[in-house]
Scaffold this active site. Structure first.
Site, PDB file in Angstrom:
ATOM      1  CG  HIS A  44      -1.680   4.304   3.435  1.00 55.53           C
ATOM      2  ND1 HIS A  44      -3.050   4.325   3.570  1.00 55.53           N
ATOM      3  CD2 HIS A  44      -1.385   3.073   2.983  1.00 55.53           C
ATOM      4  CE1 HIS A  44      -3.547   3.153   3.221  1.00 55.53           C
ATOM      5  NE2 HIS A  44      -2.547   2.370   2.863  1.00 55.53           N
ATOM      6  CB  SER A  57      -0.936   0.008   1.210  1.00 56.90           C
ATOM      7  OG  SER A  57      -1.855  -1.037   1.113  1.00 56.90           O
TER       8      SER A  57
END
Length: 189
Positions: A143, A85
């Site tokens: 992230h 991610s």
């Protein structure tokens, strides 16, 4: 007798972080990441080229996983770190930074459009809040690490790293040649 081998030490330190670049929590997680990667891949490859994209993507996986590890150590929450991610966030942030006026939409709500710059700001705000408030829905630190690396790379990194890579490649080959000659286990050219 143990000998210090820089290349082997670096590989053993970074390989778990590199392999986490391909790790996903669930099938849905993988599907969502692959959709985002597919959506932004043509833009990022147009900006960077294939070779540079692969280098940035793999580096982003390592960097975002490292940021995740640091955040987990600081907060004392020891859940898995999945760098996929974070690497995807690097791609998204790089494209949104270079093309802030591009129009985007959410897959199930195509009638609502917004600019790439606005999307990036919203994602960074969401992940900052998630990290600060201890939300456990996503790996918010990974992230944020990926997004910040993507923004930095397209703004400064391309000029600092990719365009000046020749001395680094030469130094790497010289180091590998020295280790090969001293029984360091490297392959000969």
């Amino acid at each position: 007798m143990l000998t210090f081998k820089p290349a082997n030490w670096l590989f053993s330190l970074c390989s778990p972080m590199l392999l986490s670049t391909f790790s996903h929590f669930s099938l849905f997680h993988m599907a969502a990441n692959m959709y985002v990667l597919w959506s932004f891949s043509s833009s990022i490859v147009s900006l960077l080229g294939c070779e540079q994209f692969i280098a940035v993507y793999l580096s982003a996986g390592v960097i975002s996983t490292f940021v995740s590890y640091v955040a987990k150590m600081v907060t004392g929450r020891f859940e898995p770190s999945l760098g996929a991610s974070g690497a995807i966030m690097t791609v998204l942030a790089a494209v949104c930074t270079k093309m802030p006026e591009a129009k985007l939409a959410i897959i199930f709500l195509p009638m609502f459009t917004f600019t790439a710059g606005s999307a990036l700001k919203a994602i960074i705000a969401f992940d900052t809040a998630g990290l600060a408030l201890g939300w456990r829905l996503f790996d918010h630190a990974a992230h944020l690490g990926g997004a910040l690396f993507g923004m930095w790379y397209v703004t400064y990194g391309h000029e600092l790293i990719w365009k000046n890579r020749e001395p680094l490649v030469k130094a790497w080959h010289e180091m590998r040649t020295k280790n090969t000659g001293k029984g360091g286990g490297g392959r000969s050219n």
